[in-house]
Design an enzyme around this catalytic site. Structure first.
Site, short mmCIF file in Angstrom:
data_model
loop_
_atom_site.label_atom_id
_atom_site.label_comp_id
_atom_site.label_asym_id
_atom_site.label_seq_id
_atom_site.Cartn_x
_atom_site.Cartn_y
_atom_site.Cartn_z
N HIS A 334 0.79 -1.23 0.00
CA HIS A 334 0.00 0.00 0.00
C HIS A 334 0.82 1.28 0.00
O HIS A 334 0.27 2.34 0.29
CB HIS A 334 -0.90 0.05 1.24
CG HIS A 334 -2.13 -0.79 1.13
ND1 HIS A 334 -3.28 -0.32 0.54
CD2 HIS A 334 -2.39 -2.06 1.51
CE1 HIS A 334 -4.19 -1.27 0.58
NE2 HIS A 334 -3.68 -2.33 1.16
N LYS A 525 -8.57 14.16 3.98
CA LYS A 525 -7.73 12.97 4.01
C LYS A 525 -6.81 13.12 5.22
O LYS A 525 -6.75 14.19 5.82
CB LYS A 525 -6.90 12.86 2.73
CG LYS A 525 -6.18 14.16 2.35
CD LYS A 525 -5.47 14.10 1.00
CE LYS A 525 -6.39 14.17 -0.17
NZ LYS A 525 -6.50 12.93 -0.94
N ARG A 526 -6.08 12.08 5.57
CA ARG A 526 -5.14 12.23 6.67
C ARG A 526 -4.15 13.35 6.38
O ARG A 526 -3.82 13.61 5.22
CB ARG A 526 -4.40 10.90 6.91
CG ARG A 526 -5.24 9.86 7.60
CD ARG A 526 -5.68 10.28 8.99
NE ARG A 526 -4.57 10.29 9.90
CZ ARG A 526 -4.39 9.40 10.88
NH1 ARG A 526 -5.29 8.45 11.10
NH2 ARG A 526 -3.34 9.47 11.67
N LYS A 531 0.95 14.37 1.14
CA LYS A 531 -0.36 14.70 0.55
C LYS A 531 -0.47 16.20 0.25
O LYS A 531 -1.32 16.64 -0.49
CB LYS A 531 -1.49 14.24 1.49
CG LYS A 531 -1.64 12.72 1.56
CD LYS A 531 -2.73 12.33 2.55
CE LYS A 531 -2.91 10.83 2.74
NZ LYS A 531 -3.75 10.20 1.68
N THR A 635 -8.41 6.76 -2.46
CA THR A 635 -9.77 6.32 -2.75
C THR A 635 -10.74 7.49 -2.59
O THR A 635 -11.82 7.49 -3.18
CB THR A 635 -10.21 5.17 -1.82
OG1 THR A 635 -9.91 5.53 -0.47
CG2 THR A 635 -9.52 3.87 -2.20
N LYS A 639 -14.26 8.64 -4.70
CA LYS A 639 -15.55 9.00 -4.11
C LYS A 639 -16.03 10.34 -4.66
O LYS A 639 -17.21 10.50 -4.99
CB LYS A 639 -15.43 9.09 -2.58
CG LYS A 639 -15.04 7.80 -1.88
CD LYS A 639 -14.66 8.08 -0.41
CE LYS A 639 -13.89 6.94 0.20
NZ LYS A 639 -13.26 7.32 1.50
C1 LIG Z 1 -11.97 7.49 1.75
C2 LIG Z 1 -11.50 7.92 3.08
C3 LIG Z 1 -10.14 8.16 3.31
C4 LIG Z 1 -9.10 8.03 2.22
O1 LIG Z 1 -8.92 9.28 1.61
P1 LIG Z 1 -7.67 9.56 0.62
O2 LIG Z 1 -8.02 10.89 0.04
O3 LIG Z 1 -7.70 8.48 -0.40
O4 LIG Z 1 -6.46 9.58 1.45
C5 LIG Z 1 -9.75 8.57 4.56
N1 LIG Z 1 -10.63 8.74 5.55
C6 LIG Z 1 -11.95 8.54 5.37
C7 LIG Z 1 -12.88 8.77 6.50
C8 LIG Z 1 -12.43 8.11 4.14
O5 LIG Z 1 -13.75 7.88 3.98
#
Ligand SMILES: *Cc1c(COP(=O)(O)O)cnc(C)c1O
Length: 798
Positions: A334, A525-526, A531, A635, A639
């Site tokens: 990952h 995101k985190r 990032k 991911t 979304k």
């Molecule tokens: C989808 C999701 C992530 C992943 O987000 P990335 O932008 O791909 O890092 C992290 N936290 C939550 C709550 C999510 O639903």
């Protein structure tokens, strides 16, 4: 209990139990069918499952939503009110844990016999709060009011051993054998969760393990007369599943973490072999019955554990055990960050799992012999490929152990898998190219479109029927509607309604006002330097500086609401500084009358799945701005695209595939490509040269350094500015101008709302590929080779 006296939580529990009861028949039937057919299954081993709320998903899976809403209404109860009291099980950090949750949803919907194995953390990911703009963590006591979705099975507890030492003895034929004499043990109690497929009658199982002291251990100490010591042992054991480690992509190498990892895989293997398989099953045929998919390196200690079971407990010889072990494990990598690759010091393994360390050494010895045979005289290569690292301390490289053993190794997006082959695991890929494959990640359309975006779902279903919920490629049938003005205006109305809903949630949740007339520009995101939340901050600060200095008339600024959502690992200093900076910039900009509300920053604390479900459908612009070559897939990007946001992004992770599918004209690409990044870095990157050359960048950084966002305290954000000027590991300054230019293109595009909406519709129509159902089909074809088994629902009662 009297309905009048019932609390909202009581009512929620009553509804949850009703839905759960309905699913129970199907759960038992799924298990009966599996016992009858004994078909191949998939076990998804993951230290994290970031599930999100369960009630909504269960109502959808059972198609009971309408009936439930109507019956509740008859009692004067609003279903919406009950939904909101559910505390989401936050048993994951971010993308990796959410991926596992999407995958088990898709496996159930595709009718694949499968089981998720993980840890029932008593405390999930911390609850984030802000005090003076700085992150403060609060424990996530998600079980406080009990969970109606879990089924404990103390009668099925298994024992897990730790510590002690090994002894060498001889077997009947005089061969040396090693025997593990463990030092202590704990019990794992399984808690089962239902994983319902979408209206197909299948209910798979997610089995999460909770640790407790063994009776024997207790009794021993009790008999010694030490009551307090016995109680202490209890606490000691329970600690193992007490709390989720909040580090995302930076493992801390803590002993308790290794205990967690071994605890859950040892429980899971034992459970599968002894309880799921029929009694007396010939384990030589194990590959016909299971693939254990390793979600990153967290469960990799399962490899020596299976070897140990087969050799030490079943008396197999090494080669037999190795042959089966090779076939049943597959590994998903990952990351691309070197610091995220997990290693365990041999000293720690020696102390906690001495027998497993011996097995790892033997695996490595055999493997290195194969390397030397393949590449005679190339000792450097053998050293590089060794599962055991020699410096800075002797340690086991878990990714290498997984790669050497697994039947397959996959990356999680096309670019990521390519970089794994060309860089991170190059030597392994050169030696065994056929082992490497790609499976691009996906997200479940049930939760992230159908549930999260009822408005859009209704519109899609009206246009093309409801088959898309389980066949997301059918979104392509929307393509012609991108030129239908009636459809476009309804699409726009849905987006507007979603913004209004998001504004209501923000008001109720945090007392934050959101202007629904603005572009919603989201980066959630985190918090991690790779990032590049900092790049987003520099964009905002630069716009602010230009307005304040008179270079940019305020009327020319596209009204935007910048939404941030991000938790930082509690020990990650720089990430926490960046959070403080975002909040500080937010306070200053939001309070400045000169901005006339045109630039607004909102940073709701505690971004989680529940908030994602409200925000993402409201977003116009999706920020996916990692430095190229660092984000494995992402991911969140998927979304957003599926909910009709346009992406501004780098050529990184799955952004590459999103852009290919939606087309360049419906995506805002910027920044260096991965090969360009490589070139700049190897030529000796000097961030200060960008500061010197670029006036806008210089002014933005100077403004931060001047104390403009920290009540004049100049030192406040010094560490951030200094880090950017001196190091800037993730090339924020190098990509700044390209990012600003792309944002200007966003403004121009947004000014033409018809064209923008058309692009948004095309984003939806062209991203059906990112369904996790498709990911599961790819895993099934390329790695698992298991078949769906349908469940007959015709005879079932409600
Ligand atoms: C989808 C999701 C992530 C992943 O987000 P990335 O932008 O791909 O890092 C992290 N936290 C939550 C709550 C999510 O639903």
């Amino acid at each position: 209990m009297d309905l009048l006296q019932a609390s909202v939580n009581d009512k929620y529990l009553a509804l949850a139990r009703t839905v759960r009861h309905y699913l129970m028949t199907r759960w038992l039937e799924t298990e009966r069918r599996q016992t009858e057919l004994q078909s191949k299954a998939v076990a998804y081993l993951s230290a994290e499952f970031l599930l999100g709320r369960q009630l909504d998903n269960s109502l959808l899976a059972t198609d009971l939503e309408e009936i439930a809403a109507e019956s509740l209404q008859g009692l004067g109860i609003e279903l919406d009110e009950l939904r909101t009291v559910e505390v989401e099980p936050g048993l994951g950090n971010g993308g990796l844990g959410r991926l596992a949750a999407c995958f088990i949803d898709s496996l159930a919907t595709l009718d694949v016999p499968s089981i998720g194995y993980g840890i029932r953390y008593e405390y999930g990911i911390f609850k984030q709060t802000f005090v003076d703009g700085r992150q403060v963590e609060q424990p996530d006591n998600w079980l406080e009011l009990g969970s109606p979705w879990e089924f404990p099975h103390p009668e099925a507890a298994v024992t897990v051993n730790f510590g002690g030492h090994t002894e060498k003895t001889a077997d009947d034929d005089g061969r040396e054998v090693s025997r593990w004499v463990p030092g202590w043990s704990v019990e794992g109690v399984p808690y089962n969760y239902m994983v319902p497929g979408y209206q197909n009658g299948r209910v798979n199982t997610l089995r999460l393990w909770s640790a407790r002291a063994t009776k024997a251990f207790d009794l021993q100490i009790f008999n010694a007369g030490d009551y307090t010591e016995a109680v202490r042992a209890q606490t000691f054991a329970e600690n193992i599943s007490k709390v989720l480690y909040p580090e995302d992509s930076t493992p801390q190498g803590k002993e308790l973490r290794l205990q967690q990892q071994y605890f859950f895989v040892a429980c899971s293997l034992r459970n599968f072999i002894e309880d799921v398989l029929p009694a007396g099953y010939d384990l030589h045929k194990l590959p016909e019955r299971i693939t254990f998919q390793l979600n990153d390196t967290h469960p990799v200690i399962a490899i020596p554990e299976l070897m140990r079971i087969l050799i030490d407990e079943r008396g197999w010889n090494w080669d037999e055990a190795w042959d089966v072990t090779n076939q049943v494990f597959a590994y998903t990598c990952h990351t691309l960050l070197p610091e995220a690759l997990e290693v365990w010091p041999t000293s720690l393994l020696e102390k906690l799992l001495p027998r497993h360390l011996e097995i790892i050494y033997r695996i490595n010895k055999d493997f290195l012999a194969r390397v030397r045979e393949t590449y005679p005289g190339d000792e450097m290569r053998a050293r590089h490929m060794s599962i055991i690292a020699e410096s800075p301390e002797r340690a086991v490289r878990m990714a290498y152990l997984a790669t050497v053993t697994g039947s397959k190794v996959n990356g999680v997006a096309a670019l990521h898998s390519q970089l794994l082959r060309d860089k991170v695991l190059k030597d392994f890929s050169d030696m065994e190219p056929e082992k490497f494959t790609n499976v691009t990640n996906g997200v479940t359309p049930r939760r992230f479109v159908r549930l999260a975006n009822p408005g859009l779902s209704g519109l899609i279903t009206e246009a093309i029927g409801d088959g898309w919920v389980t066949d997301l490629d059918r979104l392509s049938e929307l393509e012609p509607l991108a030129d239908d003005s009636g459809f476009l205006s309804r699409f726009r109305e849905v987006k507007a309604a979603n913004k209004a809903r998001f504004a209501d949630v923000m008001e109720a949740r945090d007392g934050i006002r959101v202007d629904t007339g603005t572009m919603v520009d989201a980066m959630v995101k985190r918090l991690h330097e790779y990032k590049r939340q900092m790049l987003k901050v520099l964009h905002i600060v630069s716009l602010y500086e230009q307005v304040k200095s008179g270079a940019l008339p305020i009327e020319k600024v596209t009204p935007r609401t910048f939404v941030f959502g991000a938790k930082a690992a509690p020990g990650y200093r720089m990430a926490k500084e960046i959070i403080a900076l975002i909040n500080a910039v937010g306070r200053t900009v939001n309070d400045d009358p000169a901005m006339q509300g045109r630039l607004t920053i909102v940073f709701p604390p505690n971004y989680n799945v529940t908030l994602a479900e409200k925000l993402i459908p409201a977003a116009d612009l999706s920020e996916q701005i990692s430095v190229a070559g660092k984000e494995a897939s992402g991911t969140g990007n998927m979304k957003f695209a599926l909910n009709g946001a346009l992406t501004i992004g780098t050529d990184d992770g799955a952004n590459v595939e999103i852009r290919e599918l939606v087309g360049d004209e419906n995506f805002f690409l910027f920044g260096m490509s991965e090969p360009e990044v490589e070139r700049v870095v190897s030529a000796g990157y000097e961030p200060a040269s960008f500061y010197d050359k670029n006036a806008a960048l210089r002014r933005a950084l100077d403004l931060i350094a001047s104390g403009a966002f920290s009540d004049g305290r100049r030192g406040e954000f010094e560490p951030i500015v200094a880090n950017l000027l001196e190091q800037d590991r993730f090339l924020v300054l190098a990509d700044f101008q390209s990012y600003m230019d792309a944002q200007a293109r966003v403004d121009t595009a947004y000014a033409d709302q018809d064209a923008w909406t058309r692009s948004a519709v095309l984003n939806v129509a062209r991203t059906g590929f990112f369904s996790s159902d498709r990911s599961m089909r790819d895993y099934l074809d390329r790695i698992w080779h298991a078949e769906p088994v349908s469940i007959d629902v015709s005879s079932m009662q409600g």
